[in-house]
Enzyme design. Structure first.
Site, PDB file in Angstrom:
ATOM      1  N   LYS A 196       0.828  -1.212   0.000  1.00  0.00           N
ATOM      2  CA  LYS A 196       0.000   0.000   0.000  1.00  0.00           C
ATOM      3  C   LYS A 196       0.867   1.269   0.000  1.00  0.00           C
ATOM      4  CE  LYS A 196      -3.998  -2.249   2.208  1.00  0.00           C
ATOM      5  NZ  LYS A 196      -5.076  -2.111   3.239  1.00  0.00           N
TER       6      LYS A 196
ATOM      7  N   PHE B  21     -15.909   2.724   6.324  1.00  0.00           N
ATOM      8  CA  PHE B  21     -14.531   3.127   6.033  1.00  0.00           C
ATOM      9  C   PHE B  21     -14.211   3.135   4.537  1.00  0.00           C
ATOM     10  CE2 PHE B  21     -14.417  -1.464   7.067  1.00  0.00           C
ATOM     11  CZ  PHE B  21     -13.850  -1.976   5.920  1.00  0.00           C
TER      12      PHE B  21
ATOM     13  N   ARG C 179      -1.644 -14.443   4.386  1.00  0.00           N
ATOM     14  CA  ARG C 179      -2.409 -13.740   5.427  1.00  0.00           C
ATOM     15  C   ARG C 179      -1.717 -13.894   6.787  1.00  0.00           C
ATOM     16  NH1 ARG C 179      -6.965 -10.901   3.788  1.00  0.00           N
ATOM     17  NH2 ARG C 179      -7.388 -10.761   6.000  1.00  0.00           N
TER      18      ARG C 179
ATOM     19  N   THR D 277      -5.638  -7.543  10.374  1.00  0.00           N
ATOM     20  CA  THR D 277      -6.016  -6.281   9.713  1.00  0.00           C
ATOM     21  C   THR D 277      -5.647  -5.074  10.561  1.00  0.00           C
ATOM     22  OG1 THR D 277      -7.886  -7.466   8.718  1.00  0.00           O
ATOM     23  CG2 THR D 277      -7.968  -5.050   8.662  1.00  0.00           C
TER      24      THR D 277
ATOM     25  N   ARG E   8       2.373  -6.467   9.216  1.00  0.00           N
ATOM     26  CA  ARG E   8       1.556  -5.388   9.776  1.00  0.00           C
ATOM     27  C   ARG E   8       2.011  -4.989  11.174  1.00  0.00           C
ATOM     28  NH1 ARG E   8      -4.181  -7.518   7.247  1.00  0.00           N
ATOM     29  NH2 ARG E   8      -4.283  -6.108   5.461  1.00  0.00           N
TER      30      ARG E   8
ATOM     31  N   ASN F 183      -2.299  -0.017   6.595  1.00  0.00           N
ATOM     32  CA  ASN F 183      -1.787  -1.247   7.210  1.00  0.00           C
ATOM     33  C   ASN F 183      -0.885  -2.029   6.257  1.00  0.00           C
ATOM     34  OD1 ASN F 183      -3.823  -2.152   5.569  1.00  0.00           O
ATOM     35  ND2 ASN F 183      -4.877  -3.364   7.124  1.00  0.00           N
TER      36      ASN F 183
ATOM     37  N   HIS G 157      -2.110  -5.661   1.312  1.00  0.00           N
ATOM     38  CA  HIS G 157      -3.360  -6.363   1.018  1.00  0.00           C
ATOM     39  C   HIS G 157      -3.008  -7.778   0.604  1.00  0.00           C
ATOM     40  CE1 HIS G 157      -7.256  -7.406  -0.790  1.00  0.00           C
ATOM     41  NE2 HIS G 157      -6.533  -7.996  -1.718  1.00  0.00           N
TER      42      HIS G 157
HETATM   43  P1  ADP Z   1      -7.878  -7.312   5.136  1.00  0.00           P
HETATM   44  O1  ADP Z   1      -7.076  -6.288   4.346  1.00  0.00           O
HETATM   45  O2  ADP Z   1      -7.137  -7.806   6.330  1.00  0.00           O
HETATM   46  O3  ADP Z   1      -8.412  -8.433   4.256  1.00  0.00           O
HETATM   47  P2  ADP Z   1     -10.597  -6.238   5.093  1.00  0.00           P
HETATM   48  O4  ADP Z   1     -10.742  -6.926   3.771  1.00  0.00           O
HETATM   49  O5  ADP Z   1     -11.614  -6.502   6.131  1.00  0.00           O
HETATM   50  O6  ADP Z   1      -9.151  -6.542   5.741  1.00  0.00           O
HETATM   51  O7  ADP Z   1     -10.572  -4.664   4.870  1.00  0.00           O
HETATM   52  C1  ADP Z   1      -9.885  -4.113   3.764  1.00  0.00           C
HETATM   53  C2  ADP Z   1      -9.055  -2.943   4.248  1.00  0.00           C
HETATM   54  O8  ADP Z   1      -9.929  -1.948   4.742  1.00  0.00           O
HETATM   55  C3  ADP Z   1      -8.128  -3.269   5.438  1.00  0.00           C
HETATM   56  O9  ADP Z   1      -6.877  -3.778   5.031  1.00  0.00           O
HETATM   57  C4  ADP Z   1      -7.985  -1.920   6.111  1.00  0.00           C
HETATM   58  O10 ADP Z   1      -6.988  -1.139   5.491  1.00  0.00           O
HETATM   59  C5  ADP Z   1      -9.341  -1.290   5.862  1.00  0.00           C
HETATM   60  N1  ADP Z   1     -10.214  -1.468   7.033  1.00  0.00           N
HETATM   61  C6  ADP Z   1     -10.782  -2.629   7.446  1.00  0.00           C
HETATM   62  N2  ADP Z   1     -11.513  -2.426   8.568  1.00  0.00           N
HETATM   63  C7  ADP Z   1     -11.398  -1.105   8.859  1.00  0.00           C
HETATM   64  C8  ADP Z   1     -11.910  -0.259   9.895  1.00  0.00           C
HETATM   65  N3  ADP Z   1     -12.699  -0.737  10.858  1.00  0.00           N
HETATM   66  N4  ADP Z   1     -11.571   1.040   9.862  1.00  0.00           N
HETATM   67  C9  ADP Z   1     -10.783   1.554   8.901  1.00  0.00           C
HETATM   68  N5  ADP Z   1     -10.265   0.823   7.894  1.00  0.00           N
HETATM   69  C10 ADP Z   1     -10.558  -0.490   7.875  1.00  0.00           C
HETATM   70 MG    MG Z   2      -9.739  -8.338   2.661  1.00  0.00          MG
END
Ligand code: ADP
Ligand code: MG
Length: 138
Positions: free
Chosen positions: A9, A57, A85, A91, A102, A112, A115
């Site tokens: 990112k 978000f 993962r 996350t 992370r 974070n 992805h």
């Molecule tokens: P991951 O990237 O771990 O698969 P998700 O698919 O749930 O997580 O979410 C996509 C992205 O959205 C996350 O990597 C994070 O950057 C952002 N995100 C997820 N949950 C939140 C939240 N509660 N507040 C702000 N940003 C969030």
């Molecule tokens: Mg995801």
């Protein structure tokens, strides 16, 4: 063997950490078999994250993803989707295990650092979003 889509990112490219994150990926046993640096448009970010469009978000996430260049990658390895993962960590970096990308690099839940695809179906979709078959060299 399995493939997954990874994105480094904008918080990673901004801090010049592309190599440091790639080192974690390779040390974790995953092979980077395709890679390109690009600056997403808002339309592209919204399309990529369409599954999250109803989430509170969503707008912040898309803005954060277009705030600078990203590095899109295809990673290959045994059980690559779940394995990456685990290398990424949770996350929310506050909940991420020691030694994960992370935990060590993320600035916040939004910024974070990485992805990674979450299923076989989404990995196939996300890989074809960024790469043609010719660009993937296993
Ligand atoms: P991951 O990237 O771990 O698969 P998700 O698919 O749930 O997580 O979410 C996509 C992205 O959205 C996350 O990597 C994070 O950057 C952002 N995100 C997820 N949950 C939140 C939240 N509660 N507040 C702000 N940003 C969030
Ligand atoms: Mg995801």
């Amino acid at each position: 063997m399995q493939r997954t889509l990874s994105i480094l990112k904008p918080d990673v490219t901004r801090r010049n950490l592309t190599g440091a994150v790639n080192e974690r990926i390779e040390r974790g046993g995953l092979r980077i078999i395709a890679q390109k640096r690009l600056h997403l448009t808002l339309t592209q970010a919204q399309k990529f994250y369409a599954v999250h469009q109803e989430r509170a978000f969503f707008n912040d996430l898309c803005q954060s993803m277009i705030s600078g260049p990203v590095v899109a990658q295809v990673l290959e390895g045994e059980n690559a989707i779940l394995h990456y993962r685990n290398v990424m960590g949770a996350t929310n970096p506050a909940n991420a295990d020691e030694g994960t990308i992370r935990k060590d690099f993320a600035e916040s839940i939004e910024a974070n650092s990485v992805h990674g695809s979450d299923s076989v179906e989404n990995a196939a979709k996300e890989i074809s979003f960024f790469f043609s078959e010719m660009e993937i060299v296993g």
